[in-house]
Design an enzyme around this catalytic site. Structure first.
Site, PDB file in Angstrom:
ATOM      1  N   ASP A  44     -18.140  11.993  -0.312  1.00  0.00           N
ATOM      2  CA  ASP A  44     -19.165  13.047  -0.266  1.00  0.00           C
ATOM      3  C   ASP A  44     -20.547  12.462  -0.577  1.00  0.00           C
ATOM      4  O   ASP A  44     -21.557  13.164  -0.472  1.00  0.00           O
ATOM      5  CB  ASP A  44     -18.813  14.240  -1.175  1.00  0.00           C
ATOM      6  CG  ASP A  44     -18.681  13.854  -2.625  1.00  0.00           C
ATOM      7  OD1 ASP A  44     -18.781  12.665  -2.950  1.00  0.00           O
ATOM      8  OD2 ASP A  44     -18.470  14.779  -3.455  1.00  0.00           O
ATOM      9  N   SER A  45     -20.612  11.153  -0.891  1.00  0.00           N
ATOM     10  CA  SER A  45     -21.915  10.479  -1.013  1.00  0.00           C
ATOM     11  C   SER A  45     -22.675  10.543   0.305  1.00  0.00           C
ATOM     12  O   SER A  45     -23.883  10.317   0.332  1.00  0.00           O
ATOM     13  CB  SER A  45     -21.731   9.020  -1.450  1.00  0.00           C
ATOM     14  OG  SER A  45     -20.937   8.338  -0.506  1.00  0.00           O
ATOM     15  N   ASP A  83     -13.076  12.921   0.814  1.00  0.00           N
ATOM     16  CA  ASP A  83     -13.480  13.600  -0.425  1.00  0.00           C
ATOM     17  C   ASP A  83     -13.488  15.106  -0.216  1.00  0.00           C
ATOM     18  O   ASP A  83     -14.042  15.590   0.786  1.00  0.00           O
ATOM     19  CB  ASP A  83     -14.926  13.194  -0.783  1.00  0.00           C
ATOM     20  CG  ASP A  83     -14.985  12.136  -1.858  1.00  0.00           C
ATOM     21  OD1 ASP A  83     -13.971  11.893  -2.538  1.00  0.00           O
ATOM     22  OD2 ASP A  83     -16.075  11.542  -2.019  1.00  0.00           O
ATOM     23  N   LYS A 113      -9.453  12.948  -1.836  1.00  0.00           N
ATOM     24  CA  LYS A 113      -9.879  12.510  -3.184  1.00  0.00           C
ATOM     25  C   LYS A 113     -10.594  13.673  -3.841  1.00  0.00           C
ATOM     26  O   LYS A 113     -11.364  14.377  -3.187  1.00  0.00           O
ATOM     27  CB  LYS A 113     -10.807  11.296  -3.091  1.00  0.00           C
ATOM     28  CG  LYS A 113     -11.390  10.890  -4.452  1.00  0.00           C
ATOM     29  CD  LYS A 113     -11.981   9.499  -4.444  1.00  0.00           C
ATOM     30  CE  LYS A 113     -13.394   9.401  -3.918  1.00  0.00           C
ATOM     31  NZ  LYS A 113     -14.395  10.200  -4.644  1.00  0.00           N
ATOM     32  N   GLU A 115     -12.368  15.000  -7.833  1.00  0.00           N
ATOM     33  CA  GLU A 115     -12.921  14.497  -9.102  1.00  0.00           C
ATOM     34  C   GLU A 115     -12.341  15.249 -10.299  1.00  0.00           C
ATOM     35  O   GLU A 115     -12.177  16.466 -10.250  1.00  0.00           O
ATOM     36  CB  GLU A 115     -14.450  14.639  -9.087  1.00  0.00           C
ATOM     37  CG  GLU A 115     -15.108  13.782  -8.016  1.00  0.00           C
ATOM     38  CD  GLU A 115     -16.638  13.835  -8.041  1.00  0.00           C
ATOM     39  OE1 GLU A 115     -17.221  14.456  -8.953  1.00  0.00           O
ATOM     40  OE2 GLU A 115     -17.244  13.238  -7.123  1.00  0.00           O
ATOM     41  N   GLU A 182     -15.280   5.230 -11.866  1.00  0.00           N
ATOM     42  CA  GLU A 182     -16.693   5.003 -11.551  1.00  0.00           C
ATOM     43  C   GLU A 182     -17.526   4.835 -12.821  1.00  0.00           C
ATOM     44  O   GLU A 182     -17.462   5.659 -13.751  1.00  0.00           O
ATOM     45  CB  GLU A 182     -17.249   6.178 -10.709  1.00  0.00           C
ATOM     46  CG  GLU A 182     -18.728   5.959 -10.358  1.00  0.00           C
ATOM     47  CD  GLU A 182     -19.250   6.814  -9.216  1.00  0.00           C
ATOM     48  OE1 GLU A 182     -18.451   7.523  -8.569  1.00  0.00           O
ATOM     49  OE2 GLU A 182     -20.471   6.757  -8.972  1.00  0.00           O
TER      50      GLU A 182
END
Ligand code: KIV
Length: 258
Positions: A44-45, A83, A113, A115, A182
Site C-alpha cells: 500500500d506504499s 496489502d 498482508k 498490519e 519494519e
C-alpha cells in the site's frame, strides 16, 4: 518453477535468505520476475510512491486490486502478496474475509498482508488462514498507524520490545506464513527471527532477518526521498530525467526523428 507457500518455511530451515520487493504495474512486475525475486508485494506504499499521497491511508481496496491485476500479469515466478489497505480489515473478521477474498479472486494475489499482531488481529488472521487465504503479518512500524506512531523506529523501550515479540508469536500461532518486521532494532529482529518458525522479512530491521524487502522505487532511486534504512542500487530518476531532456532537445532541434 513458481514460488509456493511451502518454499518459505523450507528456506527458513535451510537459512536461504528470501528476497522481496514491491511492484505496482505490469512492467515493474515483469522486471522483478525476470530477476527471480521470491516475493512480489503490491504494497500500500503505492499510495505514496505512485499515487502521490502523503501517507498510505487514502488508497482504496479497488485501487489495490486494480494494481494487483496488472502485477499478476507480469508475475510468473514470484509469490504475489497484496496489502490490504487501511480500514478494509480492521473492523471485523467478516470485513477482512471479504477484502482478502477479493484480493485473491479479482486481484489474482496468492496471499494478503495486513498490519498488526494484537489479539483481535491474530484472531482475524486465524480465520483467513482457516478459509484457505495465506496471510503475511506486518509488525514494528506499521505505516497505517502513522497518526499514532509517526514514521519512527519502534521497539526502543523494553515494554515495546516485549509487545512486538508477543505479537510475532501471536502471528505465528495464528498461522501467518511469514511476517514483515519494519524499522525495529536489529537485536529485537534477531530475537524474533530465532523465536518463530516462520520467516521474518525485514525492512529497516537489520541483517538477521530471514529475508529483506524494499520499496522498489526507493531501491531503484526513482523518487525524491527515501527512508534512511533503504538503499538505492541505481539512480533512475537522474537517468530518466537526462533521457527525457535529450529527447526534448532532439525534437526541438529536429534531430529526432532522423
Ligand atoms: O507497503 C509496502 O510497501 C510495505 C513494505 C513492507 C515494503 O508494506
Amino acid at each position: 518453477m513458481a514460488v509456493t507457500l511451502q518454499n518459505f518455511r523450507q528456506w527458513k530451515q535451510q537459512q536461504r535468505k528470501i528476497t522481496a520487493l514491491t511492484a505496482w504495474d505490469f512492467s515493474i512486475a515483469s522486471l522483478l520476475d525476470e530477476a527471480k525475486v521470491d516475493l512480489i508485494l503490491v504494497g500500500d506504499s503505492l499510495a505514496m510512491t505512485i499515487l502521490g499521497h502523503a501517507t498510505t491511508l487514502p488508497v482504496t481496496l479497488e485501487q489495490m486490486i486494480h494494481h494487483t491485476q496488472a502485477v499478476r500479469k507480469g508475475t510468473k515466478h514470484g509469490f504475489l502478496v497484496m496489502d490490504l489497505p487501511f480500514l478494509t480489515y480492521q473492523e471485523s473478521s467478516t470485513q477482512a474475509m471479504r477484502s482478502a477474498g477479493l484480493a485473491l479472486k479479482e486481484g489474482g494475489a496468492n496471499a494478503v498482508k495486513l498490519e498488526g499482531g494484537y489479539p483481535e488481529m491474530a484472531e482475524t488472521i486465524a480465520k483467513l488462514v482457516q478459509a484457505g487465504i495465506p496471510v503475511m503479518g506486518h509488525i514494528g512500524l506499521t505505516p497505517q498507524s502513522v497518526n499514532q506512531l509517526g514514521f519512527k523506529q519502534q521497539g526502543k523501550t523494553e515494554e515495546s520490545q516485549h509487545k512486538i515479540l508477543s505479537e510475532a508469536i501471536a502471528l505465528e500461532q495464528a498461522g501467518a506464513f511469514a511476517m514483515v518486521l519494519e524499522h525495529i532494532p536489529p537485536d529485537l529482529a534477531k530475537t524474533i527471527t530465532e523465536t518463530v518458525s516462520i520467516p521474518t522479512i525485514g525492512i529497516g530491521a537489520g541483517v538477521h532477518c530471514d529475508g529483506q524487502v524494499l520499496v522498489t522505487s526507493d531501491m531503484l532511486g526513482m523518487g525524491t526521498w527515501s527512508p534512511p534504512f533503504s538503499k538505492a542500487y541505481a539512480n533512475l530518476r537522474t537517468t530518466m530525467i537526462k533521457a527525457i531532456e535529450t529527447y526534448c532537445n532532439e525534437v526541438r532541434s529536429s534531430q529526432f526523428p532522423e
